[in-house]
Design a protein around this motif. Structure first.
Motif, mmCIF file in Angstrom:
data_model
loop_
_atom_site.group_PDB
_atom_site.id
_atom_site.type_symbol
_atom_site.label_atom_id
_atom_site.label_comp_id
_atom_site.label_asym_id
_atom_site.label_seq_id
_atom_site.Cartn_x
_atom_site.Cartn_y
_atom_site.Cartn_z
ATOM 1 N N PHE A 198 0.813 -1.220 0.000
ATOM 2 C CA PHE A 198 0.000 0.000 0.000
ATOM 3 C C PHE A 198 0.853 1.280 0.000
ATOM 4 C CE2 PHE A 198 -2.833 -3.018 2.445
ATOM 5 C CZ PHE A 198 -3.686 -3.272 1.372
ATOM 6 N N VAL A 199 2.127 1.157 0.311
ATOM 7 C CA VAL A 199 2.988 2.339 0.383
ATOM 8 C C VAL A 199 3.140 2.950 -1.007
ATOM 9 C CG1 VAL A 199 5.311 3.183 0.904
ATOM 10 C CG2 VAL A 199 4.216 1.511 2.425
ATOM 11 N N GLY A 200 2.905 4.248 -1.091
ATOM 12 C CA GLY A 200 2.956 4.943 -2.370
ATOM 13 C C GLY A 200 1.632 4.958 -3.112
ATOM 14 N N LYS A 201 0.614 4.325 -2.534
ATOM 15 C CA LYS A 201 -0.712 4.296 -3.158
ATOM 16 C C LYS A 201 -1.623 5.320 -2.488
ATOM 17 C CE LYS A 201 0.473 0.692 -5.616
ATOM 18 N NZ LYS A 201 0.732 0.828 -7.074
ATOM 19 N N ASN A 202 -2.520 5.920 -3.284
ATOM 20 C CA ASN A 202 -3.488 6.833 -2.681
ATOM 21 C C ASN A 202 -4.680 6.039 -2.144
ATOM 22 O OD1 ASN A 202 -5.518 6.580 -4.787
ATOM 23 N ND2 ASN A 202 -4.295 7.990 -6.030
ATOM 24 N N LEU A 203 -5.539 6.705 -1.390
ATOM 25 C CA LEU A 203 -6.613 5.982 -0.713
ATOM 26 C C LEU A 203 -7.621 5.382 -1.688
ATOM 27 C CD1 LEU A 203 -7.312 8.138 2.474
ATOM 28 C CD2 LEU A 203 -5.903 6.078 2.226
ATOM 29 N N THR A 204 -7.819 6.015 -2.831
ATOM 30 C CA THR A 204 -8.668 5.408 -3.856
ATOM 31 C C THR A 204 -8.079 4.077 -4.303
ATOM 32 O OG1 THR A 204 -9.473 7.547 -4.635
ATOM 33 C CG2 THR A 204 -9.644 5.696 -6.159
ATOM 34 N N GLU A 205 -6.778 4.070 -4.538
ATOM 35 C CA GLU A 205 -6.099 2.847 -4.975
ATOM 36 C C GLU A 205 -6.103 1.783 -3.884
ATOM 37 O OE1 GLU A 205 -2.829 4.684 -8.090
ATOM 38 O OE2 GLU A 205 -2.472 4.892 -5.945
ATOM 39 N N VAL A 206 -5.889 2.203 -2.627
ATOM 40 C CA VAL A 206 -5.942 1.246 -1.519
ATOM 41 C C VAL A 206 -7.334 0.625 -1.435
ATOM 42 C CG1 VAL A 206 -5.741 0.957 0.981
ATOM 43 C CG2 VAL A 206 -4.119 2.429 -0.225
ATOM 44 N N GLY A 207 -8.374 1.444 -1.638
ATOM 45 C CA GLY A 207 -9.730 0.919 -1.652
ATOM 46 C C GLY A 207 -9.945 -0.092 -2.758
ATOM 47 N N GLU A 208 -9.442 0.211 -3.951
ATOM 48 C CA GLU A 208 -9.582 -0.711 -5.074
ATOM 49 C C GLU A 208 -8.824 -2.011 -4.824
ATOM 50 O OE1 GLU A 208 -8.090 1.699 -8.221
ATOM 51 O OE2 GLU A 208 -9.988 2.781 -8.535
ATOM 52 N N MET A 209 -7.645 -1.898 -4.194
ATOM 53 C CA MET A 209 -6.834 -3.097 -3.928
ATOM 54 C C MET A 209 -7.489 -4.011 -2.896
ATOM 55 S SD MET A 209 -3.111 -1.196 -3.809
ATOM 56 C CE MET A 209 -2.128 -2.633 -3.363
ATOM 57 N N THR A 210 -8.296 -3.434 -2.019
ATOM 58 C CA THR A 210 -8.908 -4.212 -0.942
ATOM 59 C C THR A 210 -10.388 -4.483 -1.167
ATOM 60 O OG1 THR A 210 -9.310 -2.165 0.309
ATOM 61 C CG2 THR A 210 -7.268 -3.363 0.781
ATOM 62 N N GLY A 211 -10.955 -3.891 -2.211
ATOM 63 C CA GLY A 211 -12.370 -4.071 -2.472
ATOM 64 C C GLY A 211 -13.260 -3.372 -1.461
ATOM 65 N N LYS A 212 -12.778 -2.237 -0.912
ATOM 66 C CA LYS A 212 -13.526 -1.516 0.114
ATOM 67 C C LYS A 212 -13.643 -0.044 -0.270
ATOM 68 C CE LYS A 212 -11.341 -4.472 3.603
ATOM 69 N NZ LYS A 212 -10.327 -4.514 4.679
ATOM 70 N N GLU A 213 -14.559 0.637 0.411
ATOM 71 C CA GLU A 213 -14.580 2.084 0.293
ATOM 72 C C GLU A 213 -13.258 2.637 0.826
ATOM 73 O OE1 GLU A 213 -16.854 4.351 -0.951
ATOM 74 O OE2 GLU A 213 -17.695 2.517 -1.837
ATOM 75 N N PRO A 214 -12.722 3.699 0.209
ATOM 76 C CA PRO A 214 -11.421 4.212 0.647
ATOM 77 C C PRO A 214 -11.340 4.518 2.136
ATOM 78 C CG PRO A 214 -12.016 5.188 -1.445
ATOM 79 C CD PRO A 214 -13.207 4.392 -1.002
ATOM 80 N N ILE A 215 -12.388 5.090 2.704
ATOM 81 C CA ILE A 215 -12.343 5.449 4.118
ATOM 82 C C ILE A 215 -12.296 4.201 5.006
ATOM 83 C CG2 ILE A 215 -14.854 5.645 4.376
ATOM 84 C CD1 ILE A 215 -14.282 8.053 6.254
ATOM 85 N N ASP A 216 -12.984 3.136 4.598
ATOM 86 C CA ASP A 216 -12.912 1.882 5.355
ATOM 87 C C ASP A 216 -11.548 1.222 5.190
ATOM 88 O OD1 ASP A 216 -15.523 1.545 6.631
ATOM 89 O OD2 ASP A 216 -16.306 1.538 4.596
#
Length: 525
Positions: free
Chosen positions: A353-371
């Motif tokens: 997740f390092v270097g990824k924005n929260l939108t990308e982290v959400g996409e990588m985890t299948g979750k809303e970015p805030i979650d």
């Protein structure tokens, strides 16, 4: 002797040709110095620029300085002195009963380590730990408000009683007598955020007694920044303390910067010194946990993690982040997921997740970015760093030319860091002074050296004058520039040829003498 130098002495005086004589750790002559072969060491600057060592007035090397002899990103860009203890959340005092919670509380900001003690009774204890490391740089340290509050009140969000205030004043007084450079607070960080204005007034009266500055990350830097400035005006008016605003910025409506400058001038009109520091980038960096509302941190990191794990409590946290208009500062909403990046984590399985924005982290985890963000904080026990883009070049350049402002890195050192860790000072001199012609090189050097020293009360360094400590940088004014980028931040700047700390060469071109052991702890006594 340093000869054939173009000397920028840090005072804004026009650059002049000449030499410098150093005996031990002290400058004994500057300018027209006698030529001789009798010097123990002769350094030929070859017409390059020589200036005082750069002073980083906002550093987060607090943990790393206890494990490393050289803070490479700092010394390689010419920084010879760092001011620790920033944002009110630092290393002393840390009572044993709160050590583990405190470690998790500040891990996303100052870093983490299993190699150090996490229990320090006083600034003096911390200073002694730094000295045992035999560093190659100089370190001053502010007395952190959050640690003082922690020692007296734990992670309580209650107003301090008179008895608790007396205890906090006593701790601060002792830390200033032990050599702390001033009082720092971070009014978005736990537990500083729980303090009322009158608590700060009383502590600032103690700092005023020693003529030490109040160094403040103010409560709000966006919609309510002018209200925040009014609070600082009240504190200054009631205490008479010198004011230093950390990382001057406007994260909301940037036209408000002109009202911000007016407020700074009004505070100065009270008869006190007002200074500020700044990093020359359009993004900031701090711990991801600062996005969580203050009430969710009450009781410490253990209680925060419990709340993040509880579905009902998590919904309240999410609502406060995204909806609640009563929050002091909104740091996250659906419009800036793309501008908020994970910069550091501790656990190997989260490195992706390092270097990824929260939108990308959400996409990588299948979750809303805030979650996804809250799950990451929960898994990492709050030890997550972030980078967030928030401003424009026009705004930072307007800050830069303000007479109150000096440069700093505000650099978090872990993970994929903000490029300011590696490039702040060469970027300021190369991009803004030389290329953009925003100011003369003499003015730019002043803002990285003597201006910074004066703001922190460092009287023995910051200029090339007889009797000052021999912290020096030899650089090429035609090529000095930062190389670090947000995509590839761990790159050393260009144009730094030699760095001396207290008269000893630490950097010579690309070579670093890691065992020089020439640094010192600066106690303001």
């Amino acid at each position: 002797m340093i000869k054939n130098a173009k000397i920028y002495d840090g005072t804004k005086k026009p650059a002049f040709s000449g030499g410098i004589i150093i005996i031990g750790d002290t400058i004994t002559a500057v300018g027209d110095v006698p030529a001789s072969e009798d010097y123990e060491t002769i350094i030929d600057a070859g017409g390059l620029a020589v200036c005082p060592g750069f002073i980083d007035t906002h550093s987060h090397s607090d943990v790393l300085v206890l494990t490393e002899k050289v803070i490479m990103p700092k010394i390689r860009q010419g920084i010879t002195t760092e001011v620790l203890g920033q944002d009110g959340v630092a290393m002393a005092p840390i009572p044993a009963e709160y050590a583990e919670d405190w470690r998790r509380n500040i891990g996303g900001l100052n870093g983490d380590s299993d190699q150090i003690s996490w229990v320090y009774d006083s600034i003096d204890d911390y200073f002694r730990a730094i000295e045992r490391q035999s560093s190659c740089s100089n370190f001053a340290c502010l007395s952190p408000h959050g640690n003082i509050r922690l020692a007296v009140m734990g992670f309580s969000d209650k107003p301090a009683t008179d008895e608790e205030m007396i205890q906090m004043e006593t701790i601060l007084d002792r830390q200033l007598r032990e050599g702390a450079a001033g009082l720092s607070t971070g009014l978005i960080y736990i537990p500083c955020v729980y303090s009322q204005t009158e608590e700060l007034v009383r502590l600032c009266r103690v700092a005023k007694k020693y003529n030490r500055p109040f160094v403040v990350h103010q409560r709000n830097q966006d919609e309510k920044i002018l209200e925040s400035m009014d609070e600082l005006m009240h504190i200054v008016r009631e205490s008479g303390v010198r004011l230093h605003i950390s990382h001057l910025q406007v994260a909301g409506d940037e036209t408000m910067r002109f009202d911000l400058y007016r407020k700074m001038e009004e505070i100065a009109a009270l008869g006190v010194e007002v200074t500020a520091d700044q990093y020359p980038y359009t993004a900031g960096s701090t711990m991801m946990g600062a996005m969580i509302p203050a009430w969710a941190h009450v009781g410490g990191t253990s209680r925060l993690l419990e709340r993040l794990a509880d579905s009902k409590e998590r919904e309240k946290i999410k609502r406060d982040i995204l909806i609640d208009d009563e929050r002091e500062s909104k740091t996250l909403n659906t419009s800036n997921y793309d501008r908020t990046y994970v910069s550091s984590v501790n656990k190997p399985h989260n490195q992706k997740f390092v270097g990824k924005n929260l939108t990308e982290v959400g996409e990588m985890t299948g979750k809303e970015p805030i979650d996804a963000m809250m799950d990451l904080l929960l898994d990492e026990e709050n030890k997550v760093g972030k980078i967030q883009f928030y401003t424009t070049e026009e705004c930072i350049m307007d800050h830069m030319i303000r007479p109150e402002v000096n440069m700093c890195t505000d650099g978090l050192l872990g993970g994929k860091p903000h490029p300011r860790v590696y490039g702040t000072f060469p970027r300021f001199l190369g991009k803004y002074a030389r290329e953009n012609e925003l100011m003369s090189m003499e003015e730019a050097v002043y803002k990285t050296t003597k201006k910074a020293a004066d703001a922190m009360g460092l009287t023995d360094r910051g200029s090339l004058e007889v009797g000052k400590k021999a912290d020096l940088v030899i650089f090429d004014p035609d090529t000095i520039i930062d190389v670090a980028t947000f995509e590839n931040p761990r790159q050393y700047a260009q144009g730094i040829k030699r760095v001396l700390v207290n008269g000893v060469t630490v950097v010579e071109d690309d070579k670093v003498y890691e065992n020089a052991a020439c640094g010192t702890v600066i106690r303001l006594l």
